[in-house]
Motif scaffolding. Structure first.
Motif, PDB file in Angstrom:
ATOM      1  N   MET A 182       0.860  -1.166   0.000  1.00  0.00           N
ATOM      2  CA  MET A 182       0.000   0.000   0.000  1.00  0.00           C
ATOM      3  C   MET A 182       0.907   1.230   0.000  1.00  0.00           C
ATOM      4  O   MET A 182       1.786   1.346   0.826  1.00  0.00           O
ATOM      5  CB  MET A 182      -0.876  -0.045   1.252  1.00  0.00           C
ATOM      6  CG  MET A 182      -2.033   0.902   1.223  1.00  0.00           C
ATOM      7  SD  MET A 182      -3.118   0.702   2.666  1.00  0.00           S
ATOM      8  CE  MET A 182      -4.210  -0.550   2.050  1.00  0.00           C
ATOM      9  N   ASP A 200      -1.122  -4.126   6.419  1.00  0.00           N
ATOM     10  CA  ASP A 200      -1.316  -5.283   5.542  1.00  0.00           C
ATOM     11  C   ASP A 200      -2.642  -5.980   5.822  1.00  0.00           C
ATOM     12  O   ASP A 200      -3.300  -6.453   4.903  1.00  0.00           O
ATOM     13  CB  ASP A 200      -0.170  -6.293   5.726  1.00  0.00           C
ATOM     14  CG  ASP A 200       1.125  -5.838   5.078  1.00  0.00           C
ATOM     15  OD1 ASP A 200       1.119  -4.846   4.307  1.00  0.00           O
ATOM     16  OD2 ASP A 200       2.172  -6.456   5.376  1.00  0.00           O
ATOM     17  N   THR A 203      -2.275   6.181  -0.715  1.00  0.00           N
ATOM     18  CA  THR A 203      -3.411   5.316  -0.391  1.00  0.00           C
ATOM     19  C   THR A 203      -3.632   5.273   1.109  1.00  0.00           C
ATOM     20  O   THR A 203      -4.764   5.375   1.578  1.00  0.00           O
ATOM     21  CB  THR A 203      -3.174   3.892  -0.929  1.00  0.00           C
ATOM     22  OG1 THR A 203      -2.953   3.967  -2.325  1.00  0.00           O
ATOM     23  CG2 THR A 203      -4.361   3.002  -0.645  1.00  0.00           C
ATOM     24  N   ARG A 227      -6.217  -3.726   4.539  1.00  0.00           N
ATOM     25  CA  ARG A 227      -6.278  -3.173   3.175  1.00  0.00           C
ATOM     26  C   ARG A 227      -7.685  -3.092   2.700  1.00  0.00           C
ATOM     27  O   ARG A 227      -8.546  -3.799   2.890  1.00  0.00           O
ATOM     28  CB  ARG A 227      -5.488  -4.036   2.218  1.00  0.00           C
ATOM     29  CG  ARG A 227      -4.028  -3.842   2.424  1.00  0.00           C
ATOM     30  CD  ARG A 227      -3.265  -4.565   1.368  1.00  0.00           C
ATOM     31  NE  ARG A 227      -1.880  -4.154   1.511  1.00  0.00           N
ATOM     32  CZ  ARG A 227      -0.925  -4.570   0.768  1.00  0.00           C
ATOM     33  NH1 ARG A 227      -1.172  -5.407  -0.188  1.00  0.00           N
ATOM     34  NH2 ARG A 227       0.291  -4.169   0.946  1.00  0.00           N
TER      35      ARG A 227
END
Length: 66
Positions: free
Chosen positions: A1, A63, A5, A66
């Motif tokens: 990511m 992680d 974002t 997301r």
């Protein structure tokens, strides 16, 4: 990511971050604004983690969300 974002989704993720790290205040989370490096620094400071531990926690958090 990527950084953009993360910062774009931070408003949604900040509630989950507060649940994960209850000692972080709303002010703390506002200052972080999705910046993983700042978040790791706060976790290191508030929880007495090493930098490596804090970085790993933040990476795992992003992680998994997301």
């Amino acid at each position: 990511m990527n950084k953009d974002t993360l910062e774009g989704q931070w408003k949604q993720l900040s509630g989950k971050a507060k649940a994960a790290w209850g000692e972080l205040t709303d002010d703390d989370l506002t200052k972080v604004n999705g910046n993983a490096e700042r978040l790791a620094g706060l976790i290191q400071e508030k929880y007495g983690r090493t930098r490596e531990e804090a970085d790993r926690e933040v990476k795992d958090f992003f992680d998994n969300n997301r």
